[in-house]
Design a protein around this motif. Structure first.
Motif, PDB file in Angstrom:
ATOM      1  N   UNK A 329     -35.795  13.846  54.574  1.00  0.00           N
ATOM      2  CA  UNK A 329     -37.040  13.402  53.946  1.00  0.00           C
ATOM      3  C   UNK A 329     -36.858  13.088  52.473  1.00  0.00           C
ATOM      4  N   UNK A 330     -35.891  13.728  51.806  1.00  0.00           N
ATOM      5  CA  UNK A 330     -35.732  13.489  50.372  1.00  0.00           C
ATOM      6  C   UNK A 330     -34.431  12.782  50.002  1.00  0.00           C
ATOM      7  N   UNK A 331     -33.567  12.534  50.982  1.00  0.00           N
ATOM      8  CA  UNK A 331     -32.371  11.701  50.781  1.00  0.00           C
ATOM      9  C   UNK A 331     -32.342  10.715  51.946  1.00  0.00           C
ATOM     10  N   UNK A 332     -33.142   9.665  51.824  1.00  0.00           N
ATOM     11  CA  UNK A 332     -33.492   8.856  52.988  1.00  0.00           C
ATOM     12  C   UNK A 332     -32.357   7.992  53.531  1.00  0.00           C
ATOM     13  N   UNK A 412     -44.714  21.451  60.428  1.00  0.00           N
ATOM     14  CA  UNK A 412     -45.004  20.215  59.707  1.00  0.00           C
ATOM     15  C   UNK A 412     -44.158  20.123  58.442  1.00  0.00           C
ATOM     16  N   UNK A 413     -43.563  18.953  58.214  1.00  0.00           N
ATOM     17  CA  UNK A 413     -42.728  18.739  57.039  1.00  0.00           C
ATOM     18  C   UNK A 413     -43.515  18.229  55.851  1.00  0.00           C
ATOM     19  N   UNK A 414     -42.801  17.934  54.773  1.00  0.00           N
ATOM     20  CA  UNK A 414     -43.458  17.545  53.524  1.00  0.00           C
ATOM     21  C   UNK A 414     -43.834  16.074  53.492  1.00  0.00           C
ATOM     22  N   UNK A 415     -43.028  15.222  54.116  1.00  0.00           N
ATOM     23  CA  UNK A 415     -43.286  13.781  54.105  1.00  0.00           C
ATOM     24  C   UNK A 415     -43.986  13.377  55.394  1.00  0.00           C
ATOM     25  N   UNK A 416     -44.668  12.254  55.346  1.00  0.00           N
ATOM     26  CA  UNK A 416     -45.371  11.763  56.527  1.00  0.00           C
ATOM     27  C   UNK A 416     -44.397  11.590  57.692  1.00  0.00           C
ATOM     28  N   UNK A 417     -44.741  12.176  58.829  1.00  0.00           N
ATOM     29  CA  UNK A 417     -43.909  12.081  60.010  1.00  0.00           C
ATOM     30  C   UNK A 417     -42.724  13.018  60.042  1.00  0.00           C
ATOM     31  N   UNK A 455     -37.238  16.749  57.883  1.00  0.00           N
ATOM     32  CA  UNK A 455     -36.473  15.651  58.483  1.00  0.00           C
ATOM     33  C   UNK A 455     -37.401  14.789  59.337  1.00  0.00           C
ATOM     34  N   UNK A 456     -37.128  13.498  59.346  1.00  0.00           N
ATOM     35  CA  UNK A 456     -37.971  12.559  60.084  1.00  0.00           C
ATOM     36  C   UNK A 456     -37.244  12.112  61.351  1.00  0.00           C
TER      37      UNK A 456
END
Length: 462
Positions: A329-332, A412-417, A455-456
């Protein structure tokens, strides 16, 4: 990326191993490292939500609102969410009423001052609060009314348990019961002292299990949290556990309990003697408790709170029996990839080698230990599991230990999805990246950790 947790010393591990049966050593299990409970979550598409509204160690004139989905990692929703129009706000207790509103009740003055009222406030969304009124507790010669705690009984009656002292001995507290006489919570019964708990007990918190009422109350003389039971809300209670019976230590106050998704009970308490906030769990109806641990992030900031738990919609859901890749999510540009049987987080792009794309593709299946969780299988049929808290891939050996090591609960994670994956047999530990390696770590209460553990699920690379 956050600092990894400390590891036990070699000497500590050797002492622990010496005390283990050989079978346990062969399984790679060590005391203090072997999980003692199992993580759980509501059905896919739903999530648990734990809310606390504490006053602050630095300011008893306002409260913050925090939220968690696992009752451990609380994140700030709103700072200074409610400030009463006058006086102070301490020991705030929160619950959700049948009218859909959240209600606070709280101590209205500092500990030094005479305090004959308790305050009430209301919110529709937990973030925006409206002052309702200060209620004068009708006890003759009342000196102080402290630490009001909500208690909703099995019949739906709404009660407040408040610790009160009188002017003839202003520091000797007795717990009293107030029962709401209307649904608006604006009218209250005459106070009734809880029988059997005795004088000089404060911060009494009650839960009901079956037909038994369980009271947790601070002995103000001994400074320990004591425990007793009764068959009626008003008592008589029989105090059966005193001193350091649960291993929580002394100079502890403000006990508050909530039942976890896995059926256990968690107690939170204010370790005011050392400036920390703790939690401890019981899985045998309060007979024994885990070693107390500091709440990450808010320990040292939050003071005396209670918890409201809800099941809400919108929890994570991942399609099972399908292939997916997992993007940081933070290192896409980075994705899960199996490298030499270990799970790492390298850069994967459209121009990456076919072998890398295949190693970054996994089949999501129902959890080996719990179908409500998830397990992840590589192309060769090996499963992601943790070993010494490192993410790695091994063949399923059919043991219960392996199944648990290879099962993760989705949060649930920090970023959408995005999704966070909690270890099934080490509740509270999350799969996260550190130095682009995947491991199962305890959260430290920071946003960075939450991002590192989010993670997405995306279309598979191969």
């Amino acid at each position: 990326m956050t600092t990894p947790p400390p590891t036990p010393s070699r000497r500590t591990l050797l002492r622990a191993l010496a005390a283990l049966p050989a079978a346990a050593v062969l399984l790679g299990e060590t005391p203090g490292l072997l999980g003692t409970a199992l993580a759980a979550a509501p059905a896919a598409g739903s999530a648990s939500r734990y809310t606390i509204v504490p006053f602050l160690n630095s300011n008893d004139g306002t409260v913050n609102v925090y939220q968690s989905d696992d009752a451990t990692d609380f994140r700030l929703l709103r700072a200074s969410a409610y400030t009463p129009p006058a006086n102070r706000i301490r020991d705030a207790s929160v619950f959700k009423h049948t009218d859909g509103y959240y209600y606070l009740t709280y101590t209205t003055h500092t500990w030094q001052d005479v305090s004959t009222t308790i305050g009430f406030a209301r919110s529709a969304d937990r973030l925006n609060w409206t002052f309702l009124y200060d209620y004068t507790v009708p006890i003759t010669n009342l000196s102080r009314a402290w630490a009001p705690e909500w208690f909703v009984d099995a019949d739906g009656s709404v009660n407040v348990i408040v610790s009160c002292s009188t002017t003839d001995n202003e520091w000797i507290f007795t717990p009293y019961l107030l029962t709401a006489t209307n649904s608006a919570l604006t009218s209250w019964s005459s106070p009734v002292a809880l029988s059997g708990i005795g004088a000089n007990h404060i911060d009494t918190f009650i839960v009901r299990v079956g037909s038994t009422y369980h009271a947790f109350t601070k002995n103000e003389t001994a400074k320990y949290i004591e425990y007793g039971t009764a068959s009626s809300l008003t008592g008589p209670y029989t105090i059966t556990r005193t001193g350091d019976w649960a291993g929580w230590g002394s100079y502890r106050e403000g006990p508050a309990l909530v039942q976890l998704d896995n059926g256990g009970w968690r107690i939170f308490f204010d370790g005011y003697g050392d400036g920390s906030y703790y939690y401890s769990d019981s899985y045998d109806t309060f007979a024994t408790w885990t070693t107390p641990a500091k709440l990450p992030g808010i320990s040292g900031t939050a003071r005396h709170f209670t918890v409201v738990k809800e099941t809400v919609s919108g929890g994570p859901s991942i399609t099972r029996n399908a292939t997916r890749s997992f993007q940081s999510a933070n290192y896409t540009t980075r994705y899960w990839e199996e490298q030499s049987a270990l799970l790492n987080l390298p850069v994967v792009t459209a121009s990456s080698a076919t072998a890398d794309k295949q190693a970054a593709t996994f089949t999501v299946v129902a959890g080996l230990a719990d179908a409500g969780g998830y397990s992840f299988r590589d192309a060769s049929g090996n499963y992601l599991r943790h070993w010494d808290f490192r993410g790695r891939f091994d063949a399923n050996d059919g043991t219960t230990t392996f199944a648990k090591d290879a099962t993760f609960i989705a949060r649930t994670g920090t970023a959408s999805g995005s999704v966070r994956f909690e270890s099934y047999n080490y509740p509270g530990r999350y799969l996260r990246h550190y130095n682009y390696q995947l491991r199962v770590d305890l959260p430290d209460g920071t946003d960075l950790f939450r991002q590192d553990s989010s993670f997405v699920p995306v279309t598979a690379w191969a």
